[in-house]
Design a protein around this motif. Structure first.
Motif, PDB file in Angstrom:
ATOM      1  N   LEU A   1      68.409  39.660  68.412  1.00  0.00           N
ATOM      2  CA  LEU A   1      69.160  38.874  67.430  1.00  0.00           C
ATOM      3  C   LEU A   1      68.206  38.027  66.594  1.00  0.00           C
ATOM      4  N   LEU A   2      67.218  37.422  67.240  1.00  0.00           N
ATOM      5  CA  LEU A   2      66.256  36.591  66.527  1.00  0.00           C
ATOM      6  C   LEU A   2      65.460  37.429  65.521  1.00  0.00           C
ATOM      7  N   VAL A   3      65.065  38.628  65.921  1.00  0.00           N
ATOM      8  CA  VAL A   3      64.358  39.537  65.020  1.00  0.00           C
ATOM      9  C   VAL A   3      65.237  39.893  63.822  1.00  0.00           C
TER      10      VAL A   3
ATOM     11  N   LEU B   1      55.824  45.895  65.074  1.00  0.00           N
ATOM     12  CA  LEU B   1      56.027  44.868  66.103  1.00  0.00           C
ATOM     13  C   LEU B   1      57.498  44.674  66.466  1.00  0.00           C
ATOM     14  N   PHE B   2      58.348  44.480  65.473  1.00  0.00           N
ATOM     15  CA  PHE B   2      59.746  44.179  65.757  1.00  0.00           C
ATOM     16  C   PHE B   2      60.470  45.307  66.494  1.00  0.00           C
TER      17      PHE B   2
ATOM     18  N   GLU C   1      64.354  39.071  59.874  1.00  0.00           N
ATOM     19  CA  GLU C   1      64.289  40.131  58.858  1.00  0.00           C
ATOM     20  C   GLU C   1      65.312  39.915  57.739  1.00  0.00           C
ATOM     21  N   LYS C   2      66.571  39.719  58.130  1.00  0.00           N
ATOM     22  CA  LYS C   2      67.648  39.699  57.144  1.00  0.00           C
ATOM     23  C   LYS C   2      67.719  38.403  56.354  1.00  0.00           C
TER      24      LYS C   2
ATOM     25  N   ALA D   1      71.453  20.984  65.994  1.00  0.00           N
ATOM     26  CA  ALA D   1      70.307  21.863  65.768  1.00  0.00           C
ATOM     27  C   ALA D   1      70.605  23.243  66.346  1.00  0.00           C
ATOM     28  N   VAL D   2      70.150  24.267  65.642  1.00  0.00           N
ATOM     29  CA  VAL D   2      70.362  25.634  66.114  1.00  0.00           C
ATOM     30  C   VAL D   2      69.451  25.896  67.308  1.00  0.00           C
ATOM     31  N   ASP D   3      70.023  26.384  68.385  1.00  0.00           N
ATOM     32  CA  ASP D   3      69.249  26.641  69.600  1.00  0.00           C
ATOM     33  C   ASP D   3      68.688  28.058  69.561  1.00  0.00           C
ATOM     34  N   TYR D   4      67.690  28.249  68.697  1.00  0.00           N
ATOM     35  CA  TYR D   4      67.095  29.576  68.547  1.00  0.00           C
ATOM     36  C   TYR D   4      66.507  30.094  69.863  1.00  0.00           C
TER      37      TYR D   4
END
Length: 244
Positions: free
Chosen positions: A77-79, A140-141, A83-84, A67-70
């Motif tokens: 990076l999360l933003v 916000l971002f 977005e992308k 599992a990806v450890d977001y």
């Protein structure tokens, strides 16, 4: 066991996204309504707590893949990924699905009048999501990126016009819930995206695209509601204390 049943379902999925499969199986909203405690969710939905916990543990241990450890990612990076990947997906799929739904209404609407309501719901969602994403990208971002940069350089962040990140977050979460409700209606009208017996290939493809769109939206909202937003609020508070 006591530890997991006292967590919110959003926290459980934030720790390991594989758990989302269990909540999806039981029809439990883990993204828009992820702030509910697991034991309360089980009680409200008449689900055995032991059964739910066992299912979560099994899927995490035996679900296959990593599992990806977001939760460990830097906020900037999360933003960027939201977005992308997710914003771009929504922008790409809206015109395609809209065109297919219109075609279904034109050809099959007489026999399947529910298609008109599905099209209206999706059109409303498309408009709201487009505006919603722009507010995130323009307001916000950028502030969340400033928070992350402030943490790395140890400098204060200028107070934004919206005073605290909590304020736009509350607005975004309310809008997420509205879209979650809209897609629950679409899910019901499509019989969980099961095409009718007389469905042509266009019918089947449209329902499959709608299902994929909802699945991506669930992950998209989960990343924001259960990971990005609470971490941003906590970081803002931490920086305020550090820089006093």
């Amino acid at each position: 066991m006591n530890e997991i049943i006292e967590k919110t379902i959003g926290e459980i999925v934030a720790e390991n996204y594989k758990a989302a499969e269990v909540f999806h199986h039981y029809g439990v909203d883990f993204c828009c309504k992820g702030n509910r405690v697991l034991k309360d969710v089980c009680k409200q939905n008449d689900i055995s707590i032991d059964e739910m916990v066992l299912a979560i543990q099994n899927i995490i241990q035996n679900g296959g893949g990593q599992a990806v450890d977001y939760y460990s990612w830097p906020l900037d990076l999360l933003v960027d990924v939201i977005e992308k990947k997710h914003h771009a997906y929504v922008e790409e799929k809206i015109p395609v699905i809209t065109q297919f739904l219109q075609r279904l209404c034109d050809v099959h609407g007489a026999r399947h009048p529910e298609l008109f309501e599905i099209k209206d719901l999706f059109t409303a969602s498309a408009g709201e999501l487009t505006t919603h994403m722009k507010k995130e990208e323009l307001i916000l971002f950028p502030f969340i990126r400033k928070l992350e940069k402030s943490k790395s350089v140890g400098q204060a962040v200028a107070s934004p016009q919206f005073v605290s990140v909590q304020n736009p977050v509350d607005m975004m979460m309310a809008e997420h819930e509205a879209e979650g409700d809209r897609f629950r209606k679409i899910n019901g009208l499509t019989d969980a995206y099961q095409p009718p017996s007389d469905a042509c290939n266009t019918f089947k493809i449209t329902y499959a695209m709608l299902q994929d769109f909802e699945s991506d939206l669930h992950l998209h909202i989960h990343l924001e509601n259960n990971i990005l937003f609470p971490r941003s609020i906590a970081l803002e508070r931490t920086l305020a204390e550090m820089l006093k």
